[in-house]
Design an enzyme around this catalytic site. Structure first.
Site, short mmCIF file in Angstrom:
data_model
loop_
_atom_site.label_atom_id
_atom_site.label_comp_id
_atom_site.label_asym_id
_atom_site.label_seq_id
_atom_site.Cartn_x
_atom_site.Cartn_y
_atom_site.Cartn_z
N LYS A 52 0.84 -0.83 0.10
CA LYS A 52 -0.06 0.30 -0.22
C LYS A 52 0.70 1.28 -0.07
CE LYS A 52 -2.22 -1.35 3.91
NZ LYS A 52 -1.70 -2.52 4.05
N ARG B 115 -10.04 -0.44 8.39
CA ARG B 115 -10.20 -1.32 8.44
C ARG B 115 -10.57 -2.54 9.83
NH1 ARG B 115 -3.92 -0.29 9.06
NH2 ARG B 115 -2.56 -1.70 9.47
N ARG C 231 11.50 -5.82 4.71
CA ARG C 231 11.84 -4.50 5.99
C ARG C 231 12.03 -4.50 6.23
NH1 ARG C 231 5.65 -1.93 5.56
NH2 ARG C 231 5.17 -3.85 7.52
N ARG D 287 11.01 -0.80 12.37
CA ARG D 287 9.12 -0.63 12.11
C ARG D 287 8.95 -1.23 13.55
NH1 ARG D 287 4.53 0.17 8.33
NH2 ARG D 287 3.69 -1.03 9.81
N ARG E 51 -0.52 -9.63 13.15
CA ARG E 51 -1.31 -7.97 12.52
C ARG E 51 -1.95 -9.29 11.31
NH1 ARG E 51 4.17 -5.61 10.67
NH2 ARG E 51 2.86 -4.55 9.73
P1 AP5 Z 1 4.81 -1.81 1.69
O1 AP5 Z 1 4.20 -0.79 0.22
O2 AP5 Z 1 4.89 -0.66 2.87
O3 AP5 Z 1 3.27 -2.11 2.24
P2 AP5 Z 1 2.13 -2.08 2.99
O4 AP5 Z 1 1.34 -2.84 2.88
O5 AP5 Z 1 2.07 -0.28 3.46
O6 AP5 Z 1 2.26 -2.55 4.39
P3 AP5 Z 1 1.96 -2.16 5.97
O7 AP5 Z 1 3.16 -2.81 7.00
O8 AP5 Z 1 2.82 -0.39 6.24
O9 AP5 Z 1 0.80 -2.56 6.28
P4 AP5 Z 1 -0.60 -2.28 7.35
O10 AP5 Z 1 -1.45 -2.28 7.06
O11 AP5 Z 1 0.18 -3.72 8.38
O12 AP5 Z 1 0.48 -1.21 8.75
P5 AP5 Z 1 -0.43 0.45 8.65
O13 AP5 Z 1 0.89 1.55 8.49
O14 AP5 Z 1 -0.81 0.64 7.62
O15 AP5 Z 1 5.38 -2.86 1.62
C1 AP5 Z 1 5.87 -3.57 2.47
C2 AP5 Z 1 7.53 -4.09 1.98
O16 AP5 Z 1 7.69 -4.60 0.99
C3 AP5 Z 1 8.25 -2.56 1.76
O17 AP5 Z 1 9.79 -3.55 2.73
C4 AP5 Z 1 8.46 -3.03 0.60
O18 AP5 Z 1 9.13 -1.90 0.04
C5 AP5 Z 1 8.23 -3.81 -0.40
N1 AP5 Z 1 7.44 -4.14 -1.22
C6 AP5 Z 1 6.77 -3.67 -1.95
N2 AP5 Z 1 5.71 -3.93 -2.90
C7 AP5 Z 1 7.15 -4.98 -3.45
C8 AP5 Z 1 6.63 -5.96 -4.60
N3 AP5 Z 1 5.70 -5.67 -5.73
N4 AP5 Z 1 7.93 -6.61 -5.04
C9 AP5 Z 1 8.56 -6.66 -4.38
N5 AP5 Z 1 8.67 -5.97 -2.00
C10 AP5 Z 1 7.61 -5.19 -2.87
O19 AP5 Z 1 -0.34 0.16 10.41
C11 AP5 Z 1 0.34 -0.40 11.53
C12 AP5 Z 1 -0.45 -0.27 12.67
O20 AP5 Z 1 -0.88 0.99 13.02
C13 AP5 Z 1 -1.62 -1.08 12.82
O21 AP5 Z 1 -1.28 -2.64 12.37
C14 AP5 Z 1 -2.46 -0.94 14.04
O22 AP5 Z 1 -1.56 -0.93 15.24
C15 AP5 Z 1 -1.91 1.00 13.86
N6 AP5 Z 1 -3.61 0.83 13.09
C16 AP5 Z 1 -3.12 2.26 11.35
N7 AP5 Z 1 -4.58 2.15 10.51
C17 AP5 Z 1 -5.24 1.89 11.74
C18 AP5 Z 1 -6.83 1.44 11.53
N8 AP5 Z 1 -7.13 1.94 10.59
N9 AP5 Z 1 -7.14 1.30 12.62
C19 AP5 Z 1 -6.63 1.14 13.99
N10 AP5 Z 1 -4.93 0.90 13.87
C20 AP5 Z 1 -4.73 1.35 12.79
MG MG Z 2 2.03 1.30 4.61
#
Ligand code: AP5
Ligand code: MG
Length: 188
Positions: free
Chosen positions: A14, A89, A128, A134, A146
């Site tokens: 994402k 979410r 990552r 992180r 997660r």
């Molecule tokens: P990346 O693009 O970073 O993936 P992402 O989908 O953004 O994954 P996240 O881990 O950020 O998602 P998440 O939903 O767990 O975390 P968030 O920050 O939203 O890609 C991942 C890796 O793969 C990178 O190294 C990238 O380079 C690599 N990559 C990508 N595409 C690739 C490809 N095609 N080929 C090879 N490599 C690739 O949330 C964190 C925490 O915050 C949650 O757990 C929760 O506690 C809280 N939170 C956030 N939002 C909410 C909400 N709405 N409600 C409640 N709690 C929330």
């Molecule tokens: Mg992200």
């Protein structure tokens, strides 16, 4: 105004894809995860409360993220829409989003869902963890939790957006460029 939900499990790509999407469609990128990590880095009261939940792979309360989104909607000018990364979410958040956009006389445009299998989630997050610092990526049991949280609380949104006729699923496997072209094709 366009309101795109950028959906997908942890590590789906994402954050990686968001930059090109906001540039091409003149959108404001809102990542609730990034907003929460900034609160933690700044040591705010909200950040302190959120830290333990996030570091253990749990969701923060719905109201916390809903307030963040509402503030961003109010404070952003000069864009053609919003790209919501990691929000909603839960079903409650999805319903709250519908009410928020309806207040602006609008509707959610589409849910762009980047899908990868659980095994690839683990590979991507382990990678990552080597390049970014992180806390929620550091321990395999937290990554596992997660993924479980995603399946239990977030995955039901697929049905929610399918029922609304707004669900667009993108194969998230392959290179970053391949995934990006699939997303652009769907959005165009
Ligand atoms: P990346 O693009 O970073 O993936 P992402 O989908 O953004 O994954 P996240 O881990 O950020 O998602 P998440 O939903 O767990 O975390 P968030 O920050 O939203 O890609 C991942 C890796 O793969 C990178 O190294 C990238 O380079 C690599 N990559 C990508 N595409 C690739 C490809 N095609 N080929 C090879 N490599 C690739 O949330 C964190 C925490 O915050 C949650 O757990 C929760 O506690 C809280 N939170 C956030 N939002 C909410 C909400 N709405 N409600 C409640 N709690 C929330
Ligand atoms: Mg992200």
């Amino acid at each position: 105004m366009k309101y795109y939900v950028l959906f997908g499990p942890p590590g789906a790509g994402k954050g990686t894809q968001a930059g090109a999407m906001v540039e091409r469609y003149n959108l404001c990128h809102i990542s609730t995860g990034e907003l929460l990590r900034s609160e933690i880095a700044a040591g705010t009261e909200l950040g302190l409360k959120a830290k333990a939940l996030i570091d253990n792979g749990n969701l923060v309360p719905d109201q916390v993220v809903e307030d963040m989104i509402e503030a961003k909607f109010r404070g952003t000018k000069g864009v053609d829409g919003f790209l919501l990364d990691g929000f909603p979410r839960t079903l409650a958040q999805a319903e709250a989003l519908d009410s928020m956009v309806e207040k602006h006389g609008e509707n959610v445009t589409a849910c762009i869902s980047i899908m990868i299998p659980d095994s690839l989630i683990k590979t991507r997050i382990a990678h990552r963890a080597l390049v970014e610092d992180r806390a929620d990526d550091a321990r395999p049991e937290v990554v596992e939790h997660r993924i479980e949280t995603y399946h239990a609380k977030t995955e039901p949104l697929i049905q929610f957006y399918k029922a609304a006729g707004k669900y667009k699923e993108i194969d998230g496997t392959g290179t970053i460029e391949e995934v990006r072209s699939r997303i652009f094709e769907a959005m165009d």
